[in-house]
Write a protein that holds these residues in place. Structure first.
Motif, mmCIF file in Angstrom:
data_model
loop_
_atom_site.group_PDB
_atom_site.id
_atom_site.type_symbol
_atom_site.label_atom_id
_atom_site.label_comp_id
_atom_site.label_asym_id
_atom_site.label_seq_id
_atom_site.Cartn_x
_atom_site.Cartn_y
_atom_site.Cartn_z
ATOM 1 N N LEU A 63 -72.282 -12.138 -79.894
ATOM 2 C CA LEU A 63 -71.254 -12.664 -78.992
ATOM 3 C C LEU A 63 -71.376 -14.176 -78.839
ATOM 4 N N LYS A 64 -72.596 -14.659 -78.722
ATOM 5 C CA LYS A 64 -72.795 -16.095 -78.581
ATOM 6 C C LYS A 64 -72.287 -16.844 -79.806
ATOM 7 N N ARG A 65 -72.505 -16.264 -81.011
ATOM 8 C CA ARG A 65 -72.034 -16.919 -82.224
ATOM 9 C C ARG A 65 -70.510 -16.964 -82.278
ATOM 10 N N VAL A 66 -69.871 -15.875 -81.836
ATOM 11 C CA VAL A 66 -68.408 -15.846 -81.839
ATOM 12 C C VAL A 66 -67.851 -16.917 -80.913
ATOM 13 N N PHE A 67 -68.392 -17.022 -79.721
ATOM 14 C CA PHE A 67 -67.876 -18.006 -78.769
ATOM 15 C C PHE A 67 -68.239 -19.427 -79.182
ATOM 16 N N ALA A 68 -69.391 -19.605 -79.797
ATOM 17 C CA ALA A 68 -69.760 -20.943 -80.262
ATOM 18 C C ALA A 68 -68.781 -21.442 -81.314
ATOM 19 N N ALA A 69 -68.212 -20.516 -82.104
ATOM 20 C CA ALA A 69 -67.277 -20.906 -83.157
ATOM 21 C C ALA A 69 -65.853 -21.061 -82.649
ATOM 22 N N THR A 70 -65.496 -20.379 -81.569
ATOM 23 C CA THR A 70 -64.107 -20.406 -81.097
ATOM 24 C C THR A 70 -63.935 -21.210 -79.815
ATOM 25 N N TYR A 71 -64.691 -20.861 -78.792
ATOM 26 C CA TYR A 71 -64.583 -21.544 -77.493
ATOM 27 C C TYR A 71 -65.986 -21.927 -77.026
ATOM 28 N N PRO A 72 -66.580 -22.964 -77.594
ATOM 29 C CA PRO A 72 -67.976 -23.313 -77.271
ATOM 30 C C PRO A 72 -68.168 -23.732 -75.820
ATOM 31 N N ALA A 73 -67.108 -24.208 -75.145
ATOM 32 C CA ALA A 73 -67.247 -24.646 -73.755
ATOM 33 C C ALA A 73 -67.083 -23.497 -72.763
ATOM 34 N N ALA A 74 -66.744 -22.306 -73.242
ATOM 35 C CA ALA A 74 -66.564 -21.163 -72.344
ATOM 36 C C ALA A 74 -67.891 -20.785 -71.687
ATOM 37 N N THR A 75 -67.807 -20.336 -70.467
ATOM 38 C CA THR A 75 -68.994 -19.895 -69.728
ATOM 39 C C THR A 75 -69.150 -18.388 -69.882
ATOM 40 N N LEU A 76 -70.332 -17.945 -70.266
ATOM 41 C CA LEU A 76 -70.595 -16.534 -70.527
ATOM 42 C C LEU A 76 -71.645 -15.998 -69.566
ATOM 43 N N GLU A 77 -71.467 -14.755 -69.164
ATOM 44 C CA GLU A 77 -72.451 -14.070 -68.319
ATOM 45 C C GLU A 77 -72.579 -12.642 -68.815
ATOM 46 N N PHE A 78 -73.800 -12.208 -69.117
ATOM 47 C CA PHE A 78 -74.028 -10.884 -69.698
ATOM 48 C C PHE A 78 -74.742 -9.977 -68.692
ATOM 49 N N LEU A 102 -65.250 -8.553 -70.270
ATOM 50 C CA LEU A 102 -65.188 -7.829 -71.544
ATOM 51 C C LEU A 102 -66.172 -6.670 -71.505
ATOM 52 N N GLU A 103 -65.697 -5.461 -71.798
ATOM 53 C CA GLU A 103 -66.567 -4.291 -71.876
ATOM 54 C C GLU A 103 -66.736 -3.924 -73.343
ATOM 55 N N LEU A 104 -67.964 -3.874 -73.804
ATOM 56 C CA LEU A 104 -68.258 -3.535 -75.191
ATOM 57 C C LEU A 104 -69.203 -2.342 -75.227
ATOM 58 N N ARG A 105 -68.729 -1.255 -75.848
ATOM 59 C CA ARG A 105 -69.607 -0.096 -76.018
ATOM 60 C C ARG A 105 -70.366 -0.266 -77.331
ATOM 61 N N ALA A 106 -71.702 -0.296 -77.214
ATOM 62 C CA ALA A 106 -72.555 -0.571 -78.365
ATOM 63 C C ALA A 106 -72.997 0.715 -79.045
ATOM 64 N N ALA A 107 -73.195 0.621 -80.353
ATOM 65 C CA ALA A 107 -73.731 1.761 -81.095
ATOM 66 C C ALA A 107 -75.213 1.946 -80.813
ATOM 67 N N ARG A 125 -64.194 -6.888 -81.425
ATOM 68 C CA ARG A 125 -64.087 -5.533 -81.966
ATOM 69 C C ARG A 125 -64.557 -5.469 -83.421
ATOM 70 N N ALA A 126 -64.538 -6.609 -84.084
ATOM 71 C CA ALA A 126 -64.953 -6.646 -85.488
ATOM 72 C C ALA A 126 -66.457 -6.853 -85.656
ATOM 73 N N ILE A 127 -67.190 -7.079 -84.581
ATOM 74 C CA ILE A 127 -68.635 -7.302 -84.662
ATOM 75 C C ILE A 127 -69.335 -5.996 -85.037
ATOM 76 N N PRO A 128 -70.220 -6.002 -86.012
ATOM 77 C CA PRO A 128 -70.990 -4.780 -86.346
ATOM 78 C C PRO A 128 -71.791 -4.302 -85.131
ATOM 79 N N GLY A 129 -71.757 -3.014 -84.876
ATOM 80 C CA GLY A 129 -72.473 -2.453 -83.729
ATOM 81 C C GLY A 129 -71.608 -2.259 -82.506
ATOM 82 N N VAL A 130 -70.364 -2.767 -82.521
ATOM 83 C CA VAL A 130 -69.434 -2.579 -81.399
ATOM 84 C C VAL A 130 -68.551 -1.378 -81.716
ATOM 85 N N ARG A 131 -68.693 -0.323 -80.967
ATOM 86 C CA ARG A 131 -67.895 0.892 -81.197
ATOM 87 C C ARG A 131 -66.495 0.741 -80.636
#
Length: 892
Positions: free
Chosen positions: A734-749, A719-724, A573-579
């Motif tokens: 999003l990739k940077r956030v997960f790389a810093a917190t949970y790098p082993a998490a699997t992501l699908e966009f 996760l649902e993110l409404r973008a500006a 929610r703190a990422i710029p561009g996420v409404r």
């Protein structure tokens, strides 16, 4: 010898054979009489005479061989003559071949897809011996693993039996890199009788509880990922973060039992516990995820196999009874009977979804082919009229009508052959386009589109029938010419005089009727697709990025999942561009569903199914992120704690159905929980109705639960993110956030509106193809109409010149010709209305918000076709009105 002498000799061959036979018999009798005079017995004399002069049968065979040679020589001459004639008329040849190529190619393309999806058996040994198992009144084809193990251990009618389940595996950390996979039992490859390219395939010893991870690579994946390396056996592949040892490579052409699928890797069923751990489905009696196929004993019929399965069903059902089901469901479960159905075609969700659609398209391309045939028939009749003097000369010098018909049919056959050859290339391109239309990035479709003997045989049959359909009538008409009339110096042809209805105009009437039928069908399907695309689903999908997050590989304990999901949500929610941002267990119009039975005081369901509703577990802010209106009450918030009173938000449809006119806020309900009931859930809010599983669903009563109160947390969350701006622009952040917190998490966009668009691929396929078929049909029909009217004007040239010379103004001539066009089109439209009504009923199952007999679609289609037809007839009409009477009278 000239061609007409060969022609006469060909048709005199039977008389020649009879003459030779009579002469041989005369000589045999004469020789036998001479031998009898010399004292030889009568029978012996006759035998000796026959030996000398030969047998009549031998003579007949010799003459027939000579006849075949003569016919082949004559046929070759016909082919050469036709080729020369077509070379002199390239425009005619190109138009005819192109018309037939479109018709034959479209039919072959659709049939190729039907053959690959519906008709073709699996590429294994003796596929007719394969049997698929199912059970219950609804012929349920999925089994639990305990149920499968009981069937495996108690069956007696199969030489081999196997279970399998389709899945996907992630092969890397970070952004998900999925490959198609298949869980298979130990006898899977043995049952199909396939042999490895490298290493070995699985056996029973590979599929035992507590096994380590092993894998067999699909042939395509081996080529693409490993470059066909022969040292791949013994290496490891990472599946969901677990190492699996590669033991072999499957053979080329084998893609498993799921039609449309192409597993890149096969793993034993027992390996499911290696990946899922404590959440393994191997012992779960309510997890339906396996299909079962067996190879029946060769001495047993399918009915005998069914009898044996029915005999073991009570014991199998009793041993696998789900302990947490309600008493009613348990009683129903114990009455189920395991049965069997033919399994030579494998299993396929693709087949179930597209069989009716493909059959409908097959009817459409059949109509296109009929229109193409009518078009070519008109071209051939116009061409025959131009060749009347040639036909008359050939008749006058002795050629028979049968011989001329044969030559003209040779021309038709050669055109059909060329159309079929070009049509195969059209079909190849078209089939690949069809597969692209039904395939998506998340659900790829892989089919064997090689030209099989069935497809080639179908194309050959269509070409033969096509040649007969469009060739017979023109050939018959062309040979009815009178030599005396056709060879007069002033004759313009006598094959067909002026009349209100000629054969050419009749064919155009049929073309117009068939075109209207296709246009109405296309209009209905396009209207249905438009309604689905513009439908308000109860949320606003544009601008939303959906991110699937799986924490299984991070190593954090399961009880920490909810807290981790909340931490991730706050960071995003703190990422710029996420409404706005939220989490949910189920994404709308996705591939997952969750339903349960609702129990409300005062509501009496007519059946268990009447009390079943959709469920979802969502975070606070979910409705604001998706744009779903909150109609009453509140959203989930910090007061919805794990050990507090359970809260629920419901849709207005559910409130109306279960609570009627009573205000739902503060009311409570429960759900089924095994033999008991869940804790009471209190309604704290009401939201607008929203589509859940499909845009087509008419009813979607839904209960939303607070994710913070989820008692069975899972590793996966959406996760649902409404973008500006553009949703995809958020992916790097999003990739940077997960790389810093949970790098082993699997992501699908994925983008939500693209996901919804992909759910309409069947509707889009039908609308696009039916529109294309309609456009081709109209084009061919208008070419036919133009050709017939231009030909009619040319034949009436003298008549029109006389009319103008006697005072008829040019507008009168224009109205006269356009009147002919209007009559043809009006009759075609009248006949087409009946076809359009039939077309509407045939596509009714695919319609949404459009009536099968929609008057607007019918009116617009008829008006559009009329305008195009009048435009096609206007050119020859203008040409007729501008004729110079002096010039035409001089010709007369």
């Amino acid at each position: 010898m000239s061609w007409h002498h060969r022609l006469r000799n060909l048709f005199r061959s039977d008389r020649l054979i009879r003459d030779i036979e009579r002469e041989v018999e005369f000589h045999i009798a004469e020789r036998a009489e001479a031998l009898r005079v010399q004292g030889m017995p009568e029978d012996e004399a006759l035998r000796q005479a026959r030996l000398r002069f030969g047998n009549r049968t031998v003579v007949r065979e010799q003459m027939r061989d000579a006849d075949i040679v003569t016919w082949a020589d004559s046929f070759a001459g016909d082919v050469r003559y036709v080729l020369r004639a077509l070379r002199r008329a390239p425009a005619f040849a190109v138009v005819a071949v192109a018309s037939l190529a479109l018709g034959i190619g479209a039919n072959t393309a659709i049939y190729s897809l039907i053959d690959a999806v519906v008709l073709r058996p699996l590429p294994v040994n003796d596929p007719h011996e394969l049997v698929q198992l199912a059970m219950g009144e609804k012929d349920q084809g999925y089994f639990t693993n305990p149920l499968w193990e009981q069937v495996r251990d108690n069956q007696s009618g199969f030489t081999a039996i196997a279970a399998f389940g389709e899945t996907t595996f992630n092969t890397a950390g970070g952004q998900k890199q999925s490959i198609g996979g298949s869980w298979v039992s130990g006898d899977y490859f043995t049952m199909f009788g396939v042999q490895p390219v490298l290493g070995r395939l699985f056996g029973r010893a590979d599929d035992v509880r507590g096994c380590s991870g092993t894998a067999v690579l699909g042939n395509g994946y081996w080529h693409a990922e490993y470059g066909s390396r022969t040292d791949v056996v013994g290496r490891t592949i990472s599946l969901e973060g677990k190492p699996f040892q590669i033991v072999g490579v499957a053979p080329a052409g084998f893609r498993g039992a799921e039609i449309g699928g192409d597993p890149q890797v096969y793993v034993p069923l027992c390996s499911e516990a290696v990946i899922s751990g404590s959440l393994s489905a191997l012992d779960r009696r309510s997890n339906w995820w396996l299909r079962v196929i067996g190879r029946r004993q060769s001495d047993l019929s399918l009915q005998q196999v069914k009898s044996r399965l029915a005999a073991i069903s009570p014991e199998v059902m009793q041993a696998t009874l789900p302990p947490r089901w309600s008493e009613d469901n348990k009683r129903e479960y114990l009455t189920r009977t395991i049965t069997a159905r033919p399994g030579e075609g494998g299993v396929s969700a693709l087949r179930k979804r597209y069989t009716t659609a493909l059959a409908t398209l097959m009817g459409g391309v059949g109509v296109v082919l009929l229109i193409a045939c009518a078009n070519v028939a008109n071209l051939l009749m116009a061409r025959a009229a131009a060749r009347e003097r040639e036909m008359a000369v050939r008749l006058a010098i002795g050629a028979g009508r049968r011989r001329l018909v044969r030559q003209l049919m040779t021309e038709s056959g050669l055109l059909a052959l060329c159309g079929a050859v070009v049509g195969l290339f059209v079909a190849r391109w078209g089939t690949q386009g069809l597969v692209a239309l039904i395939s998506t990035s998340t659900d790829p479709v892989t089919l064997d589109l090689a030209l099989s003997r069935h497809v080639l045989g179908f194309t050959a049959l269509v070409a033969i029938l096509t040649a007969m359909v469009f060739g017979l009538v023109p050939a018959w008409r062309a040979t009815r010419v009178s030599p005396q009339a056709a060879m007069k110096p002033t004759s313009r042809g006598v094959a067909e005089g002026h009349s209100r209805f000629t054969i050419g105009k009749t064919l155009v009437v049929i073309q117009v009727a068939l075109s209207l039928t296709l246009l109405v069908g296309a209009g209905l399907l396009f209207g249905s697709l438009r309604n689905l695309v513009t439908l308000d689903p109860g949320f606003q999908p544009r601008g939303i990025l959906v991110t699937g997050v799986n924490l299984r590989r991070t190593g954090i304990p399961a009880e920490r999942y909810p807290a981790a999901h909340r931490e991730i949500l706050e960071q995003l929610r703190a990422i710029p561009g996420v409404r706005s941002a939220s989490t949910s267990q189920i994404t709308p119009i996705g591939h997952s569903t969750w339903n349960d039975m609702l129990l409300v005081d005062g509501f009496h369901a007519s059946s268990q199914a009447d009390a079943v509703v959709w469920f979802n577990s969502v975070s606070e802010g979910y409705f604001a992120t998706l744009g779903t209106k909150l109609l009453a009450g509140r959203d989930f918030d910090h007061t919805d704690v794990p050990r507090g009173a359970k809260s629920a938000i419901i849709t207005e449809e559910l409130a109306r159905k279960f609570f009627g006119s009573v205000a739902p806020l503060g009311r409570q309900f429960r759900t089924k929980a095994g033999d008991g009931l869940s804790e009471p859930l209190t309604v704290v809010g009401v939201v607008q109705n929203a589509k859940y599983e499909s845009l087509r669903e008419t009813s979607s009563p839904t209960v939303y639960l607070a994710a913070t109160q989820d008692t069975v947390p899972g590793a996966f969350v959406a996760l649902e993110l409404r973008a500006a701006g553009e949703p995809q622009s958020l992916v790097p952040s999003l990739k940077r956030v997960f790389a810093a917190t949970y790098p082993a998490a699997t992501l699908e966009f994925r983008v939500l509106d693209e996901q919804i668009s992909e759910s309409l691929r069947r509707e889009r396929l039908l609308a696009v193809l039916s529109g294309l078929f309609g456009a081709v049909a109209v084009l061919l029909s208008m070419l036919g109409l133009y050709g017939v009217m231009a030909y009619s004007v040319a034949r009436r040239r003298n008549e029109i010149g006389v009319r103008i010379a006697l005072g008829a103004d040019r507008m009168r001539v224009l109205r006269m010709v356009l009147g002919d066009v209007a009559r043809v089109v009006a009759i075609g439209l009248a006949l087409g209305v009946a076809g359009a009504l039939v077309s509407g009923r045939l596509v009714a199952t695919f319609l949404f918000g459009v009536a099968p007999a929609d008057p607007t679609v019918l009116t617009v289609s008829a008006a559009g076709l009329s305008l195009v037809a009048l435009a096609a007839g206007l050119i020859p009409a203008l040409r007729a009105s501008r004729m110079d009477p002096a010039e035409t009278l001089r010709e007369e």
